[in-house]
Structures are given as C-alpha cells and as structure tokens.
Design an enzyme around this catalytic site. Sequence first.
Site, PDB file in Angstrom:
ATOM      1  CB  CYS A 132      50.845  37.606  33.093  1.00  0.00           C
ATOM      2  SG  CYS A 132      51.888  36.224  33.611  1.00  0.00           S
ATOM      3  CG  HIS A 286      48.292  33.932  32.139  1.00  0.00           C
ATOM      4  ND1 HIS A 286      49.084  35.026  31.847  1.00  0.00           N
ATOM      5  CD2 HIS A 286      47.008  34.331  31.899  1.00  0.00           C
ATOM      6  CE1 HIS A 286      48.317  36.030  31.454  1.00  0.00           C
ATOM      7  NE2 HIS A 286      47.063  35.641  31.485  1.00  0.00           N
TER       8      HIS A 286
END
Length: 461
Positions: A132, A286
Amino acid sequence: MRFYIVLELVCLAALTAKADKDLRQVFKDWKVQFNKNYGGGLRNELARFRQFKKSAQTIEYINSIQSDWVAGFTLFADMTDEEKAAFTGLKLNDTALESNLEIDPSPLDPTDPEKQYWDMGPVKNQWSCGSCWAFAAVGAMEGRHLKEHGEFRDFSEQTLLDCTFEGRRDGCTGGWSELAINWAGTDSKISHSKLYGYLPIRKDNKYRWSDGECTDLKKPYNNALRRAKPLAYLASYRSRNDAGLQHALATEGPVEVDIYSSWALPFYTTGTYRGDGCGTNPTPNHAVVVAGYEKDYWYVKNSWGSWGYSGYAYFSRGWENLCSISARRKTIEWWPSSEWKICTDTHPSERTPCDSSANLNQEVCQARGCCYDSNYAGTAAQCFIKGKVTIYDDEGKRRVLYASAEEFSQFEFSYYGKAAQVEIGSWKLFVEDDYYGDYKIIKPEDGKVTFDFQSVQILNN
C-alpha cells in the site's frame, strides 16, 4: 411441552437450512462477480464458504448498528483476517511516533474553498502484497503531476516495490510511502540529477505483486519524472489535524496519508464511512491518498481495486482525525525542472504514430509531445495523447479516469454510473444523466463510443 420444544427446534433447523441455501446462491453469484476460482477441491470450497458465512454475520452486524454507510460482500468476503491484513502493509517506526497523538482541532483556514477535488490516475489493486505504501506514493505523485503539469503519468508501483528497500527488506512485508517518494525524487542513483527524479511509467514495469530485483539500476526504463523532483516528509506537528489536512488539499494537491484499516473497512461499499472499529487515535496500518474534501467528508483513494465507490471511499469528518487520517499526512515538495523538453522527454507510448501508409514526414512534439504529419494541412492538430472521463454515480458523486483514446473506445459508461463526460482533445462527449440536464447527448445504443483517433485535436491548455 417436549413436543413444542422439538417443534421449535425443527422450525429453527428449517429456517437455518433455507438461510444457508440462500447464502449459497449469494456465494455462487459473488464468485462469478469477483472471478473466484478455488483450487484444492471441495474441501477448500467449503472452507471458503464457511469464511463467507462469517463475513455475512459481520456485514449484518455492521448494518444493524449504524446507517451512515453500507457494508457488503466485497472482494474480501471469503478471506481470513490474516489474508485481509496482507492488503495493507504500512510500517511505522514506533520510536518515531510521538508519545501523544492527541492533536487539538484548530479553526479552518477561511481562504480554503468549501470543497476541492483533484483529478487522479486510475484506481489499482495491490492484491495480497503489503505494498500500500508504494501505491499511495504513486497515487500522490500521479495526482500531483496532473495538478502541476496538466498531464497524466501512469507511474510504476513495481519499481518502487523492487527498489526502495533493495537488499534490506521484502517490500511486500510493508514499507513507508515517504521513502518511496524520496527514492523516486532524490535517493536513487538514477535520480541524482539536479533537474529531475526517476520513475518509469507502469507499462514499462508492470505490477507483479511481489518484490523482485531492482533492475532499474542496471538498465533504466524510460524516465517519466523528467518534469520534477519530489520530496516527501511528515507534516509539522501543528498542522497534523483535520484543519491542516484540509488546507493541504486546498493548496498543495492530493495528499498521502496513513490510516488505520479496521476489521470493518474491507466491507465498505457505499455511504460515508464513520470509522467503525478505529477507536481513538489508533496506530496506522495502511497508506492511502486523500484526493478531495467537502464539508462532511474526505474523498479517499484506496488500492483495493473496485472496492467501495470504484476504488474510493468517503470518510466522515464528523470526528476529528478519524482513523488517524490527519495525524500522519505527508507533505510533498514538487520541484519542477526548468529544462524539461517536451519533444525529447515525452514517453514513446504517449506519442501518436502518424499514418505511415501516406509516406509523409513524421515529426514529434508541438503541443504536448505527440506525433504529427508535418505535411498535413492541419500540421500539429492531427494527433491525440490522453483523455479523461468524469463519472457521476447514482448518488451524484464524481470520479475521474485518465487513459488513451484507444482505451476509452470501448468504455462501458453505463456500467460505471448514471452520467459521464468524456474529454479527449477538443472533442467532448456527454452521456445522458439525471443530474445535469444541460448535457448534450451523444450516446450510441450500447453505451460505447468509438473515436476517430487521427481527428482528435490536442488543445494547448
């Protein structure tokens, strides 16, 4: 009495069997939708269905406790918690985290517009590689390149995955977006030039969802970052709140942020996400890109494919620093090169070949680096480079796609939303919609459009 208890148990068993049968049909349709084909025979199929049943219970629970957003059977519906975690991948240095992440709200800057949206590149999927950080870095740089130079560059996440931590760690086990941006801008051996950074476009180094050898250092691909050198760093403490994030979006462009992806987020489909499962100032896991805002929400671009609103989510602004969204935003300094040359520095894939059958001269550049026939009467007007599609969904919410005319020629407008506006060069197409009645309708029966590639003019704006 015993008779009634037995009868209740029989009825309950019958209802459970019917629910299982209905859910199996949902599971069957869902597998087709997400192209799920399991190996390992019936045992693996049953294991996946059991996980799907657990997800169904979670989805039902989420939808029962709130009505701001809708949970549904997304790509993650058959995955375990460990498998879902592989779709994140942000790593944080605990010693670098401030001991107190409580960041006081501050007044919004009155000069900020009420809403702001930045055009972005296409949504992509990192799959089960914890990359990510690379996707957020690329998403932020693509958006910033569009803002600063008016041109879309489809940068390579694979290069950042291969090269940022070469010889030190496997990038699929996680990383840091600011290090990826700085590798492209200043830290790699290729980007040591004072004038520009280094990051090839995606078609030169396509994503393989695994960390490989950094071959770029041995034989560099065509450099798509010749226009500028980016540098990223954690925003200052004073601006690490919602007011600071809004002001950055209003003045800088799209912003890379670190968030906490809770157990609920993978099931998001529509609505305004309110951070269920996030708690108070959780440690981010994230990396995503905030591409815009309005008064009540942040417009967030993710790296989970078609999840949510075709890859985007609306995060509520009803809570300060929801899911840590504003606590660890990155500032990107964009240093343009004064010596960028459009004729020689435009990537070959972005130059339209002229009609070789006419046996006429072919030259490169003029307006935006596309190829044109110098003997043709229109000179620089006979070419195209990139176009954009603006889609409005059933709720009137907007997203933008950039691609070539070839890629848009069979674009299924009706599949993506109620309304669409296509702009490629000077040609504009407006598809019928319920929100903007003044659109001119130029819509084939099947919702597709065919472009005459050599008659699309590039405007110099």
